[in-house]
Design an enzyme around this catalytic site. Sequence first.
Site, mmCIF file in Angstrom:
data_model
loop_
_atom_site.group_PDB
_atom_site.id
_atom_site.type_symbol
_atom_site.label_atom_id
_atom_site.label_comp_id
_atom_site.label_asym_id
_atom_site.label_seq_id
_atom_site.Cartn_x
_atom_site.Cartn_y
_atom_site.Cartn_z
ATOM 1 N N LEU A 210 0.822 -1.227 0.000
ATOM 2 C CA LEU A 210 0.000 0.000 0.000
ATOM 3 C C LEU A 210 0.853 1.274 0.000
ATOM 4 O O LEU A 210 1.758 1.416 0.802
ATOM 5 C CB LEU A 210 -0.900 -0.025 1.239
ATOM 6 N N ASP A 211 0.546 2.205 -0.891
ATOM 7 C CA ASP A 211 1.247 3.496 -0.972
ATOM 8 C C ASP A 211 2.726 3.329 -1.272
ATOM 9 O O ASP A 211 3.544 4.187 -0.942
ATOM 10 C CB ASP A 211 1.091 4.306 0.326
ATOM 11 N N GLU A 212 3.108 2.215 -1.905
ATOM 12 C CA GLU A 212 4.528 1.972 -2.164
ATOM 13 C C GLU A 212 4.790 1.604 -3.618
ATOM 14 O O GLU A 212 5.891 1.228 -3.958
ATOM 15 C CB GLU A 212 5.050 0.835 -1.275
#
Lengths: 285, 285, 285, 285
Positions: free
Chosen positions: D229-231
Amino acid sequence: MSRTPDTWILTAQCPSLLGTVDVVTRFLFEQGCYVTEHHSFDDRLSSRFFIRVEFRAPAGFDEDGFRDKLAEQVTPFDMQTELTPPGYRAKVVIMVSKADHCLNDLLYRQRIGQLPMEITAVISNHPDLAHLAEWHGIPYHHFPLNPNDKPVQERKVLQVVKDTGAELVVLARYMQVLSADMCNRLDGRAINIHHSLLPGFKGAKPYHQAYQKGVKLVGATAHFINNDLDEGPIIAQGVESVDHAHYPEDLVAKGRDIECLTLARAVGYFLERRVFLNANRTVVL
Amino acid sequence: MSRTPDTWILTAQCPSLLGTVDVVTRFLFEQGCYVTEHHSFDDRLSSRFFIRVEFRAPAGFDEDGFRDKLAEQVTPFDMQTELTPPGYRAKVVIMVSKADHCLNDLLYRQRIGQLPMEITAVISNHPDLAHLAEWHGIPYHHFPLNPNDKPVQERKVLQVVKDTGAELVVLARYMQVLSADMCNRLDGRAINIHHSLLPGFKGAKPYHQAYQKGVKLVGATAHFINNDLDEGPIIAQGVESVDHAHYPEDLVAKGRDIECLTLARAVGYFLERRVFLNANRTVVL
Amino acid sequence: MSRTPDTWILTAQCPSLLGTVDVVTRFLFEQGCYVTEHHSFDDRLSSRFFIRVEFRAPAGFDEDGFRDKLAEQVTPFDMQTELTPPGYRAKVVIMVSKADHCLNDLLYRQRIGQLPMEITAVISNHPDLAHLAEWHGIPYHHFPLNPNDKPVQERKVLQVVKDTGAELVVLARYMQVLSADMCNRLDGRAINIHHSLLPGFKGAKPYHQAYQKGVKLVGATAHFINNDLDEGPIIAQGVESVDHAHYPEDLVAKGRDIECLTLARAVGYFLERRVFLNANRTVVL
Amino acid sequence: MSRTPDTWILTAQCPSLLGTVDVVTRFLFEQGCYVTEHHSFDDRLSSRFFIRVEFRAPAGFDEDGFRDKLAEQVTPFDMQTELTPPGYRAKVVIMVSKADHCLNDLLYRQRIGQLPMEITAVISNHPDLAHLAEWHGIPYHHFPLNPNDKPVQERKVLQVVKDTGAELVVLARYMQVLSADMCNRLDGRAINIHHSLLPGFKGAKPYHQAYQKGVKLVGATAHFINNDLDEGPIIAQGVESVDHAHYPEDLVAKGRDIECLTLARAVGYFLERRVFLNANRTVVL
């Protein structure tokens, strides 16, 4: 962007023609050269082709042989090529008047190796900045300008350029107009920093002009000089926001940072062989 | 920047004089008003004073009484004041031709409440954008331009402005020059977006001019209109980088985003009472 | 922004309360002071008030009397005030390790008078940059860091700060963590440049972290130091675009310019009395 | 950047090897293709090669024959190639929740032809934005999210993607985490806009996080989604200045413009075949 210590740069330009890319890449492959970056652009409005390639040479690379064979290959394309060896540092002459911010910045960037150049001389029409050049161990030439004798002064400048083998002249806030003859002799190898966004504010005191117009952005323009004052091909431009509280002297102060950065960027592009003249414009690969 | 729902805005300007700040802040204090933001600037070159204050009014605040007493206080200073109530939404007329990017952007910002305005009409010299205005439920007036009869068309425009009580006219890529008379009638309340960095590229086809000059930055300028074409006081400017690979049509495309953002910013400043005319410049507090 | 030679700066902060603006402006008016710029902000989340005023004092201005009477007036507001005379140059200590770009930049800005400060000493845990300080005629103190004896080294640093009357300590790429005690003693008057956008890349080698994450922007953060490493209140941040071709060493090189500019901007704000601590944030007026 | 109507795009990537450039350029030449722009990059840290070429095909160009012969040539290099015909418009599915600024922006850019795509469907877990899609004549699918039944909802989404032949899914402020399975199925072809500068502010309410940290810059990040997530690999980032007067809701408002621009830029890069996955980073040629 950073290159391994065995990286060469090959650049070229010529009229648009089928096969321009191929003749270069095929030759590099046949010579066993390993291409790490390749950027080419064919301008459909000017009908000219521009190419810049970084490559690693194979063991036992024969520079002279490479040049000779390459010249032979590209002859049908009327292609001008330039080969830059690993670790090459171009010789550069810097011209200044009294303002020292761009000179200070360029000297610093040479000192830490950020700009791969060797400053061979600093030339000025004033004596003021001698100490700065000298602290960096660089010869400083004070060639005053006698209004009646600009040709003499310019011959001295050109002599230094020639004697030191400089391939680039940087006008780092040199506040004098060069003669047409001087411009011609330095065509394509003299970069000026104009303390404004061109073509918005040509001529003298551009920051005061900008203040009068109430602009909300000020900038700087690095360009090749040519015979048409403040009209040479643009290499880089920078900009910064200002507001109503910026009096003319504040614009001057704010401008110094943009001038330094914009000039350094343009000089860096030149040294890395990224800049190509394309009539009155530039291609920066 | 965001304000509580009980926040008023007071703005004023007048010639420079000792006591200009004090007369405003003292009055606000005596009326029990709580100042949340205060910004004033005294321009030492034009000798004019500008002030903008946000404040929360006390319970039982008497707007009319406030206005009357304030007018009395500031009389000795020849001060023009303006009081904007909480939640005020200015009425705005938008003028367009065929390009719809700025209109689309402004309509969107009104719709989500980002710009505190009520668009009362969209006026165009072409019929093309009617559907866009109508989808947003806004009257669209098609007033074609007959070259021999610009005064008639402009009277129609001014009538709509008057009838709808608009205090601001936004020229959102309206590709016609306004008459001197029209400029005078809208002085200080008509904002234009010029699709270039002024004063660099005045006149027609600025992106093509920019291409010809080989600039490395393109921009947009939002300014008040005045009788001197492309010379009105600048409110906001925006800029973006371009390179050799941007043909004129690419500059046009790239310019759309900067035009939208720059115009929206200028309109927002106006609506928040941040913009002051200062001869041929602006103060934005 | 530029000020006439007779311009004073008055700043203050206190808890939010009705009358904070009025008490300052009324006092200035009664003393015959001419306000040229006034900016105040009342933070509704932290309930604190911040104000910065530039003013020209009347003939025969009595500084001591002014201070005394002002202190009396603002007592009910628990207001901390600071008065800065025209031409004031703050004394500043700069701390460095081996990288010299920020030091070089700050020395230059002092030299040309762009930053109104007097650098009283350069302190380093390494001997490398002595020549640079000395060329500018500034004492250089080499205080090596013995891992077991940081308190001793820090006492020497604090002694120099005290002896030279410095009100600001600038950590211009000083690559050591300060002790909690040192942070406390320098609270609100030590500015660090972190070579990254905080809080994105805390800790060591932020450019290498940034490369690993494949970011398209790198930046720098100037902040007050506090006990929470890389978490002090941010004063200024700068950013620049990068792409896939930037290897970690290219990010380092690119970062130097942003670090210099961001640190110089923050120091400038501090020297012009624009920066206020607001819990773990700053207000910059 | 703009292309003539007969311009093709060829992209490829493979492990680093001598001859990667040559195999492509030689083939193009032998097929009589005229190269107008060529950009290739060999990443020395990941040891992968990336190339993007724009070319004009000769009269009687045989697309199928070209593909077959090219596949044969590049087999020894384990090279994945992609050929995009002139005028190609990729099919795209857009996912949203309730915020409509990015959707509005993408629909507008499709409408005026700035982004060469065909939006085949808008999918949302809320009914709110149906009217916006429908005004543009685009099917709107409301697939509510039942917390216990995310797999069912995601299957419906994937079915639409499949049925409409979409090659790209744009999460235009879709405020739901995708399952690992969904991420895998959309690997390399789903772009998300994160309303912050990653990796600074992962997780929920990044603008509120940013306010708490007192940052002076806010931004947005467009990235490929992946299981972390968010990476996911970053494609584009944008940034804008803020100050102490920006409360969290002001950061949200300011963020909308950056989110729109950053997402549109990333989608544009994808559609022009400029984006290459390079492990957890991207190459954008």
